[in-house]
Motif scaffolding. Structure first.
Motif, PDB file in Angstrom:
ATOM      1  N   UNK A   2      46.464  14.095  10.393  1.00 22.64           N
ATOM      2  CA  UNK A   2      46.979  14.375   9.548  1.00 22.64           C
ATOM      3  C   UNK A   2      46.712  13.784   8.579  1.00 22.64           C
ATOM      4  N   UNK A   3      45.684  12.716   8.668  1.00 23.43           N
ATOM      5  CA  UNK A   3      45.481  11.502   7.694  1.00 23.43           C
ATOM      6  C   UNK A   3      44.200  11.775   7.255  1.00 23.43           C
ATOM      7  N   UNK A   4      43.217  12.425   8.862  1.00 20.82           N
ATOM      8  CA  UNK A   4      41.844  12.835   8.334  1.00 20.82           C
ATOM      9  C   UNK A   4      42.054  13.822   7.569  1.00 20.82           C
ATOM     10  N   UNK A   5      42.860  14.706   8.177  1.00 23.01           N
ATOM     11  CA  UNK A   5      43.197  16.319   7.496  1.00 23.01           C
ATOM     12  C   UNK A   5      43.343  15.806   5.712  1.00 23.01           C
ATOM     13  N   UNK A   6      43.864  14.660   5.426  1.00 23.48           N
ATOM     14  CA  UNK A   6      43.869  14.218   4.030  1.00 23.48           C
ATOM     15  C   UNK A   6      42.939  13.984   3.774  1.00 23.48           C
ATOM     16  N   UNK A  64      50.993  24.879  11.206  1.00 25.97           N
ATOM     17  CA  UNK A  64      51.137  25.774   9.979  1.00 25.97           C
ATOM     18  C   UNK A  64      49.812  24.765   9.046  1.00 25.97           C
ATOM     19  N   UNK A  65      49.961  22.962   9.779  1.00 27.41           N
ATOM     20  CA  UNK A  65      49.184  22.667   8.453  1.00 27.41           C
ATOM     21  C   UNK A  65      47.882  23.076   8.709  1.00 27.41           C
ATOM     22  N   UNK A  66      47.340  23.424  10.486  1.00 28.46           N
ATOM     23  CA  UNK A  66      45.624  23.080  10.902  1.00 28.46           C
ATOM     24  C   UNK A  66      45.676  24.919   9.937  1.00 28.46           C
ATOM     25  N   UNK A  86      49.600  23.611  -1.620  1.00 26.58           N
ATOM     26  CA  UNK A  86      50.540  23.424  -1.959  1.00 26.58           C
ATOM     27  C   UNK A  86      51.255  24.689  -0.352  1.00 26.58           C
ATOM     28  N   UNK A  87      50.414  25.485  -0.399  1.00 31.36           N
ATOM     29  CA  UNK A  87      51.289  25.791   1.408  1.00 31.36           C
ATOM     30  C   UNK A  87      50.935  24.721   2.732  1.00 31.36           C
ATOM     31  N   UNK A  88      49.956  24.367   2.176  1.00 32.18           N
ATOM     32  CA  UNK A  88      49.652  22.990   2.994  1.00 32.18           C
ATOM     33  C   UNK A  88      49.912  22.342   2.923  1.00 32.18           C
ATOM     34  N   UNK A  89      50.535  21.893   1.786  1.00 34.41           N
ATOM     35  CA  UNK A  89      51.836  20.747   2.032  1.00 34.41           C
ATOM     36  C   UNK A  89      52.840  20.866   2.448  1.00 34.41           C
ATOM     37  N   UNK A  90      53.584  22.373   2.631  1.00 30.19           N
ATOM     38  CA  UNK A  90      54.636  22.952   3.076  1.00 30.19           C
ATOM     39  C   UNK A  90      54.583  22.915   4.169  1.00 30.19           C
ATOM     40  N   UNK A  91      53.394  23.016   5.164  1.00 28.98           N
ATOM     41  CA  UNK A  91      53.356  23.272   6.568  1.00 28.98           C
ATOM     42  C   UNK A  91      53.287  21.756   7.295  1.00 28.98           C
ATOM     43  N   UNK A  92      53.144  20.725   6.812  1.00 32.81           N
ATOM     44  CA  UNK A  92      52.638  18.944   6.729  1.00 32.81           C
ATOM     45  C   UNK A  92      54.314  18.491   6.008  1.00 32.81           C
ATOM     46  N   UNK A 153      41.076  20.454  14.953  1.00 32.58           N
ATOM     47  CA  UNK A 153      41.368  19.026  15.930  1.00 32.58           C
ATOM     48  C   UNK A 153      42.765  19.219  16.071  1.00 32.58           C
ATOM     49  N   UNK A 154      43.472  19.514  14.928  1.00 36.75           N
ATOM     50  CA  UNK A 154      45.536  20.040  14.654  1.00 36.75           C
ATOM     51  C   UNK A 154      45.838  20.104  15.496  1.00 36.75           C
ATOM     52  N   UNK A 155      44.903  21.987  16.069  1.00 36.30           N
ATOM     53  CA  UNK A 155      45.212  23.168  16.525  1.00 36.30           C
ATOM     54  C   UNK A 155      45.250  22.662  17.930  1.00 36.30           C
ATOM     55  N   UNK A 156      44.209  22.068  18.373  1.00 33.68           N
ATOM     56  CA  UNK A 156      43.992  21.208  19.758  1.00 33.68           C
ATOM     57  C   UNK A 156      45.134  19.909  20.193  1.00 33.68           C
ATOM     58  N   UNK A 157      45.817  19.208  18.720  1.00 36.77           N
ATOM     59  CA  UNK A 157      46.777  18.208  19.065  1.00 36.77           C
ATOM     60  C   UNK A 157      48.351  19.401  18.996  1.00 36.77           C
TER      61      UNK A 157
END
Length: 383
Positions: A2-6, A64-66, A86-92, A153-157
């Motif tokens: 999550x934080x690597x994504x940011x 969602x965030x992936x 904005x949509x990324x924030x909704x998902x995460x 990476x997010x989908x794998x998690x």
């Protein structure tokens, strides 16, 4: 992850400036708009975890965030970036409170006032390893592929979590009447923790968003050197988050306000020294000290409610506290961007962060000791 994504957006910002011709103010809004939607989903995410179970919400957030991380790599305009972030924030946004609820369900009762700080260490560990993972991708494949890789990476998690983590059924419906959110807001200390998290997060989110750009543009540091330097504050924060809950439980039980005040004071001193530093190494050195002490504040804010939150509203309670902190992520980057555009001085921007620190200290000193009990609370361990 999550934080690597940011961090992918933060490290990609200089390249985005070149490719899409973004002004400092626009950059601030692009970095900050994620936190607007992200903060708005904190409370719904906690409520959903209380109502339907934490595991389902965690997996849904990951997927969602992936998806929107991948979409970030496809954009080519300021409007597109604003929309997808904005949509990324909704998902995460539904993830943090659900993850704390899942942790609450998984650990023994005696560890619940320490475990949230240990979980928080993964946030800073993500930032710690992000430069060594993301900067090579950014250098050799470009900023778009940085987002494509993080999406995978997010989908794998999500797959790993779905198949490896046991499901905990939602708590039974509470016998206490009233909305879970209203009940959580009425708990002693919750509004105070929300405000404290907001003020210290204002400092945190401003530095996370602008330090790479500051080092690359203001100090003419290379991407490789910036990647190395930026790991130091996150190493200190990782250590502080692991130790913070234990230190508070061991030496500051029933004196948590002293622990928080001391940490805020040292944070403000470090921030002042950072603003006045002449060399890159001294700036990063004081930033490292700052990250250690402000993370101790975060550890305290996360650990305090775990002692007393009723099991059926853990997600809602943490969602409210997270909302306070994450909303600062929407306010801080555009504020710094505006200050830079108006005054052209990073020193003024750093000094502005001191205001948030002084306000947090004033709040904590004014309100004094945290209540040990209150309406709708179980006895705390100290009782």
């Amino acid at each position: 992850v999550s934080y690597m994504d940011r961090a992918a957006m933060t490290f990609s910002a200089p390249a985005l400036l070149h490719d899409i011709h973004i002004s400092p103010t626009e950059q601030g809004f692009i970095l900050g708009i994620f936190y607007l939607s992200y903060s708005c989903m904190q409370v719904p995410g906690g409520w959903l975890a209380d109502r339907f179970g934490a595991k389902q919400v965690v997996v849904a957030g990951l997927v969602a965030w992936s998806f929107f991380t991948f979409g970030t790599g496809l954009t080519s305009s300021v409007f597109g970036l604003l929309t997808v972030r904005f949509l990324f924030g909704l998902g995460e946004g539904i993830f943090p409170a659900a993850s704390l609820k899942a942790l609450y369900n998984a650990v023994p009762v005696a560890s619940r006032d320490k475990a949230p700080a240990a979980l928080m260490s993964s946030n800073y560990f993500g930032y710690l390893i992000a430069p060594s993972v993301l900067l090579p991708i950014l250098a050799y494949l470009g900023w778009r592929w940085t987002f494509y890789v993080m999406s995978g990476a997010g989908l794998l998690c999500a797959l790993l979590y779905q198949f490896l983590v046991p499901r905990h059924d939602p708590q039974p419906r509470p016998t206490v009447k009233g909305s879970s959110l209203i009940r959580a807001l009425r708990l002693p200390g919750i509004p105070r923790l929300m405000i404290t998290w907001f003020l210290i997060s204002f400092i945190n989110k401003a530095l996370e968003s602008w330090m790479p750009t500051y080092l690359l543009h203001e100090r003419a540091v290379s991407i490789k050197a910036a990647g190395i330097l930026l790991t130091l504050p996150y190493a200190a924060a990782t250590a502080a988050s692991i130790a913070g809950g234990w230190i508070m439980a061991r030496w500051f039980r029933a004196k948590e306000e002293v622990f928080i005040s001391m940490s805020i004071v040292f944070s403000c001193i470090s921030l002042l020294a950072m603003a006045c530093s002449a060399s890159v190494m001294s700036v990063v050195g004081f930033e490292t000290v700052l990250y250690f002490f402000k993370t101790l504040v975060f550890a305290a804010v996360l650990c305090l409610p775990a002692r007393t939150l009723p099991a059926d509203i853990v997600g809602s309670g943490y969602g409210l506290i997270n909302f306070g902190g994450q909303f600062a992520g929407f306010v801080a980057p555009p504020t710094i961007g505006w200050l830079l555009q108006a005054f052209g001085s990073y020193r003024i921007a750093f000094f502005s962060l001191l205001v948030a620190g002084v306000l947090a200290l004033t709040l904590n000193l004014t309100l004094g000791r945290f209540p040990a009990s209150g309406p709708d609370l179980r006895p705390s361990f100290s009782e």
